[in-house]
Enzyme design. Structure first.
Site, mmCIF file in Angstrom:
data_model
loop_
_atom_site.group_PDB
_atom_site.id
_atom_site.type_symbol
_atom_site.label_atom_id
_atom_site.label_comp_id
_atom_site.label_asym_id
_atom_site.label_seq_id
_atom_site.Cartn_x
_atom_site.Cartn_y
_atom_site.Cartn_z
ATOM 1 N N ALA A 234 0.814 -1.216 0.000
ATOM 2 C CA ALA A 234 0.000 0.000 0.000
ATOM 3 C C ALA A 234 0.849 1.267 0.000
ATOM 4 O O ALA A 234 0.353 2.355 -0.315
ATOM 5 C CB ALA A 234 -0.911 -0.004 1.220
ATOM 6 N N GLY B 126 3.439 2.004 -1.933
ATOM 7 C CA GLY B 126 3.854 2.475 -3.255
ATOM 8 C C GLY B 126 4.940 1.593 -3.856
ATOM 9 O O GLY B 126 5.094 0.424 -3.483
ATOM 10 N N ASP C 292 2.259 -8.533 -10.395
ATOM 11 C CA ASP C 292 2.432 -8.961 -11.793
ATOM 12 C C ASP C 292 1.864 -7.900 -12.739
ATOM 13 O O ASP C 292 2.437 -7.602 -13.790
ATOM 14 C CB ASP C 292 1.727 -10.303 -12.023
ATOM 15 C CG ASP C 292 2.096 -11.316 -10.948
ATOM 16 O OD1 ASP C 292 3.239 -11.258 -10.469
ATOM 17 O OD2 ASP C 292 1.235 -12.126 -10.567
#
Ligand code: F1X
Length: 315
Positions: A223, A225, A252
């Site tokens: 979360a 970044g 992915d």
């Protein structure tokens, strides 16, 4: 064309449940089945972005046949390697509060002839590839140096290689100088043998991976970044997401976003962040299409918040 290699693909079964209770019968609210494995997901995301991709993967048994059928239905070009064993099934349990529990099976053992065939198939598919993305765990039978060998072969063929793996397979491959590696925070911490508490800790660890051979490091910090550290500089990208549904395959999707945007520099990082943020809003490992992306919500800066504490520190 972006070629992906998934030595240990999977049939991903996702159950959305209210909450996990150990030892209880839990009634799932929804269930879905996706073709999985990290490279397979990269191919699905590249295809969703409207770009050509070929996925190389060993497939066997009923689960393997279903993976092939699901990929075919999504229009993904597959170069399969038939194996005697059965493709694994991985389970994800997604709770309403956003917590996800995943059970990944070890997968089949690849016989020596199948290992050869896998390499031959990658070689046969490489001409015309701009990138080869090699992703996921190695199945039994493949040596920890397998990805390192693949990097050497790809470079000899003049193709750039992106690598998303962990543990010994990652450490061995670094020496072959992959063009980009994409660890998450836990994999980054494991690779340098230190906990990560801040963005600055992650930057130092990524720099260390470059010292060990990676030309660029795209690190996903959940979360918090993503970081890109390469020979030209360091950038930090983030996007706020309030409605997390499933983070399976978000890394992915990020790698696919990075590669379809050229595979280097801050614009590719912004694309990686936009793709990752869009993926977590979708169920299971559904990959985002351009319509799901919100590039305006992404910020990328070279003013790195070094002291910022990670929401999910790695101890
Ligand atoms: O066991 P590995 O190879 O490390 O990871 C496999 C896997 O968890 O990765 C994908 C999500 O990134 C899923 O589709 C798949 O189940």
């Amino acid at each position: 064309m972006i070629l992906t290699v998934t030595p240990n693909p999977s049939l991903d079964r996702t159950y959305e449940v209210h909450a996990l209770e150990r030892g209880e019968v839990i009634r799932a609210e929804t269930e879905r089945t996706d073709p999985g494995g990290k490279g397979v997901n990269v191919s699905r995301a590249v295809a969703a972005a409207g770009r050509r991709t070929v996925a190389v993967l060993p497939l066997g048994g009923a689960a393997g046949a279903l993976v092939a059928e699901l990929l075919d239905a999504q229009g993904i070009e597959v170069a399969p390697v038939a194996i005697a064993g059965t493709t694994r099934s991985n389970i994800a349990l997604a709770e309403v509060d956003g917590v996800l529990t995943k059970i990944n099976a070890p997968g089949p053992e690849l016989l020596p002839a199948e290992q050869e065939l896998l390499l031959d198939t990658v070689r046969a598919q490489s001409p015309g590839a701009g990138w080869i993305a090699c992703c996921g765990s190695l199945p039994r039978g493949l040596a920890p140096s397998w990805y390192a060998d693949l990097v050497v072969r790809a470079h000899a063929a003049g193709v750039r290689i992106a690598l998303d793996t962990s543990g010994r397979a990652l450490l061995e491959a670094l020496r072959a100088r992959p063009d980009v590696v994409k660890p998450n925070a836990a994999e980054l911490a494991e690779a340098v043998g230190r906990p990560l508490a801040t963005v600055g800790d992650a930057v130092k660890a990524a720099e260390e991976l470059r010292g060990m051979g990676a030309r660029a490091v795209l690190a996903s910090l959940g979360a918090d970044g993503q970081l890109l550290v390469d020979g030209a500089g360091t950038w930090f990208g983030s996007a706020r997401v309030d409605d997390v549904r499933s983070n399976v395959g978000a890394g992915d999707s990020s790698l696919a976003g990075f590669l379809v945007a050229g595979g280097s520099g801050p614009e590719a990082l912004a694309s990686a962040v936009a793709h990752g943020a869009a993926a977590v809003r979708l169920p299971g490992s559904v990959m985002p299409t351009p319509a799901d992306l919100d590039p305006a919500a992404v910020t990328v800066t070279d003013d790195i918040p070094m002291d910022r504490e990670l929401t999910e520190p790695v101890s």
